[in-house]
Enzyme design. Sequence first.
Site, PDB file in Angstrom:
ATOM      1  N   ARG A 284      54.701   4.313   9.964  1.00 14.82           N
ATOM      2  CA  ARG A 284      53.349   4.717  10.409  1.00 14.82           C
ATOM      3  C   ARG A 284      53.214   4.578  11.924  1.00 14.82           C
ATOM      4  O   ARG A 284      52.579   5.408  12.569  1.00 14.82           O
ATOM      5  CB  ARG A 284      52.288   3.871   9.703  1.00 14.82           C
ATOM      6  CG  ARG A 284      52.153   4.243   8.223  1.00 14.82           C
ATOM      7  CD  ARG A 284      51.374   3.214   7.460  1.00 14.82           C
ATOM      8  NE  ARG A 284      50.002   3.152   7.881  1.00 14.82           N
ATOM      9  CZ  ARG A 284      49.210   2.092   7.715  1.00 14.82           C
ATOM     10  NH1 ARG A 284      49.690   1.004   7.135  1.00 14.82           N
ATOM     11  NH2 ARG A 284      47.966   2.124   8.121  1.00 14.82           N
TER      12      ARG A 284
ATOM     13  N   ARG B  30      47.637  -7.956   6.763  1.00 17.20           N
ATOM     14  CA  ARG B  30      46.315  -7.477   6.356  1.00 17.20           C
ATOM     15  C   ARG B  30      46.177  -7.509   4.831  1.00 17.20           C
ATOM     16  O   ARG B  30      47.099  -7.172   4.104  1.00 17.20           O
ATOM     17  CB  ARG B  30      46.125  -6.041   6.862  1.00 17.20           C
ATOM     18  CG  ARG B  30      44.859  -5.377   6.364  1.00 17.20           C
ATOM     19  CD  ARG B  30      44.485  -4.210   7.226  1.00 17.20           C
ATOM     20  NE  ARG B  30      45.303  -3.034   7.006  1.00 17.20           N
ATOM     21  CZ  ARG B  30      45.105  -1.874   7.637  1.00 17.20           C
ATOM     22  NH1 ARG B  30      44.149  -1.756   8.529  1.00 17.20           N
ATOM     23  NH2 ARG B  30      45.879  -0.846   7.392  1.00 17.20           N
TER      24      ARG B  30
ATOM     25  N   LYS C 283      40.121  -0.050  13.897  1.00 26.85           N
ATOM     26  CA  LYS C 283      39.170   1.057  13.807  1.00 26.85           C
ATOM     27  C   LYS C 283      38.214   0.881  12.630  1.00 26.85           C
ATOM     28  O   LYS C 283      37.001   1.021  12.779  1.00 26.85           O
ATOM     29  CB  LYS C 283      39.902   2.402  13.657  1.00 26.85           C
ATOM     30  CG  LYS C 283      40.824   2.747  14.819  1.00 26.85           C
ATOM     31  CD  LYS C 283      41.399   4.165  14.708  1.00 26.85           C
ATOM     32  CE  LYS C 283      42.260   4.418  13.493  1.00 26.85           C
ATOM     33  NZ  LYS C 283      43.509   3.636  13.438  1.00 26.85           N
TER      34      LYS C 283
ATOM     35  N   ARG D  71      47.456  -3.187   0.956  1.00 23.47           N
ATOM     36  CA  ARG D  71      47.605  -1.739   0.810  1.00 23.47           C
ATOM     37  C   ARG D  71      49.087  -1.428   0.702  1.00 23.47           C
ATOM     38  O   ARG D  71      49.884  -1.974   1.461  1.00 23.47           O
ATOM     39  CB  ARG D  71      47.031  -1.035   2.052  1.00 23.47           C
ATOM     40  CG  ARG D  71      45.539  -0.813   1.988  1.00 23.47           C
ATOM     41  CD  ARG D  71      44.975  -0.309   3.291  1.00 23.47           C
ATOM     42  NE  ARG D  71      45.724   0.794   3.908  1.00 23.47           N
ATOM     43  CZ  ARG D  71      45.313   1.453   4.986  1.00 23.47           C
ATOM     44  NH1 ARG D  71      44.152   1.142   5.545  1.00 23.47           N
ATOM     45  NH2 ARG D  71      46.021   2.424   5.501  1.00 23.47           N
TER      46      ARG D  71
ATOM     47  N   ARG E  86      44.401  13.145  13.867  1.00 27.47           N
ATOM     48  CA  ARG E  86      45.652  12.419  14.087  1.00 27.47           C
ATOM     49  C   ARG E  86      46.723  13.322  14.672  1.00 27.47           C
ATOM     50  O   ARG E  86      47.828  12.857  14.930  1.00 27.47           O
ATOM     51  CB  ARG E  86      46.159  11.884  12.753  1.00 27.47           C
ATOM     52  CG  ARG E  86      45.790  10.423  12.499  1.00 27.47           C
ATOM     53  CD  ARG E  86      46.320  10.106  11.124  1.00 27.47           C
ATOM     54  NE  ARG E  86      46.634   8.739  10.872  1.00 27.47           N
ATOM     55  CZ  ARG E  86      45.784   7.880  10.297  1.00 27.47           C
ATOM     56  NH1 ARG E  86      44.555   8.230  10.017  1.00 27.47           N
ATOM     57  NH2 ARG E  86      46.183   6.656  10.024  1.00 27.47           N
TER      58      ARG E  86
HETATM   59  P1  AMP Z   1      44.394   5.122   7.502  1.00 30.49           P
HETATM   60  O1  AMP Z   1      43.617   4.320   6.533  1.00 30.49           O
HETATM   61  O2  AMP Z   1      43.528   5.842   8.492  1.00 30.49           O
HETATM   62  O3  AMP Z   1      45.499   4.340   8.173  1.00 30.49           O
HETATM   63  O4  AMP Z   1      45.127   6.283   6.654  1.00 30.49           O
HETATM   64  C1  AMP Z   1      46.026   5.974   5.613  1.00 30.49           C
HETATM   65  C2  AMP Z   1      46.942   7.175   5.353  1.00 30.49           C
HETATM   66  O5  AMP Z   1      46.165   8.308   4.953  1.00 30.49           O
HETATM   67  C3  AMP Z   1      47.754   7.651   6.542  1.00 30.49           C
HETATM   68  O6  AMP Z   1      48.947   6.905   6.734  1.00 30.49           O
HETATM   69  C4  AMP Z   1      48.023   9.102   6.159  1.00 30.49           C
HETATM   70  O7  AMP Z   1      49.034   9.200   5.167  1.00 30.49           O
HETATM   71  C5  AMP Z   1      46.706   9.502   5.512  1.00 30.49           C
HETATM   72  N1  AMP Z   1      45.745  10.021   6.526  1.00 30.49           N
HETATM   73  C6  AMP Z   1      44.552   9.469   6.900  1.00 30.49           C
HETATM   74  N2  AMP Z   1      43.947  10.203   7.846  1.00 30.49           N
HETATM   75  C7  AMP Z   1      44.768  11.255   8.082  1.00 30.49           C
HETATM   76  C8  AMP Z   1      44.719  12.375   8.967  1.00 30.49           C
HETATM   77  N3  AMP Z   1      43.690  12.547   9.826  1.00 30.49           N
HETATM   78  N4  AMP Z   1      45.753  13.247   8.932  1.00 30.49           N
HETATM   79  C9  AMP Z   1      46.786  13.107   8.085  1.00 30.49           C
HETATM   80  N5  AMP Z   1      46.908  12.072   7.247  1.00 30.49           N
HETATM   81  C10 AMP Z   1      45.916  11.156   7.231  1.00 30.49           C
END
Ligand code: AMP
Length: 219
Positions: free
Chosen positions: A173, A129, A14, A162, A90
Site C-alpha cells: 500500500r 492499528r 485521515k 484490518r 488516489r
Molecule cells: P483506505 O481505507 O482509504 O486505506 O482504503 C482501503 C482500500 O480500499 C485501498 O487500499 C484500496 O484498495 C481501496 N480504495 C479506497 N479508496 C480508493 C480509491 N480512491 N481508489 C482506488 N482504490 C481505493
Amino acid sequence: MRRLMLLGPPGAGKGTQAAYLAERYGVRHISTGDILREAKAAGTPLGLLAKGYMDRGELVPDEVVIGLVKERLAQPDIRERGFLLDGFPRTVAQAEALDRLLEELGMPLEAVLNLRVDPELLARRLTLRRSCPACGAVYHLENRPPKVEGVCDICGGALVQRPDDAEETVRNRLAVYSRQTEPLIAYYTGRGLLVEIDGEQPIEAVRQAIVEVLEPAGR
Ligand code: AMP
C-alpha cells in the site's frame, strides 16, 4: 470552508481527523475505503469486485471509485452541508474526474489538507492499528490502546486488525501510494489548494492545526 479533501498516505490519520471534523462542522465524510469495506462485508457485487484489490493493497479501478463518489456527491445533503473527501482521489485520473464533477455541480474544492508523515512511522502505525467494525473507532496498540485489550472503549465491540494492515500488504500500500497518489501533491499545489499539515504530531495537535486552517484567527 465546507468543501475539503484530506490527502496523505495510508496511516497518516485521515480517517481519525475526518471523523472529528465531520462531527464538529457537520460536513459529510466521504471515505471510499469505508464504502468499499461496507460493500465487501455485505457481499454486494461491488464488494466482490473490490475484495481482491483491497486484500492485495492495490487500488480498485478508477471508474469504479469515481462512480461511487459521483453518486454520493449528487445527493442533496452534500450541497447543504459540504463534504470532506478521505482516501479519494488516489490517482491523477481520479483527481481530474473529480474536478470535472465538482465543476458540473458548481461546488469547487476549497482546500486540500495534506497530512505529511515519515514512511517508517506509517508502517508502524498501520501494523499496530486496530479498529472496531461495529462503530468505526480506531486504536493504536502503543499510542492509543483501548482501555480493555481487544474491546472497543466506545461500543464494547471486538477490535480487529484490518486484513490490509498485515505487514506485507502495508508495504504494498505504501509503494502504491508513492507511485500513484503522491503526484497529487503537485497537482493540487499547482491549483493553489494545497495546505501542508504535520501529521507526525499527536492527534490533538494535528486536529488543532486543521482547525486553524478552517477557522483562521480573527475571521
Ligand atoms: P483506505 O481505507 O482509504 O486505506 O482504503 C482501503 C482500500 O480500499 C485501498 O487500499 C484500496 O484498495 C481501496 N480504495 C479506497 N479508496 C480508493 C480509491 N480512491 N481508489 C482506488 N482504490 C481505493
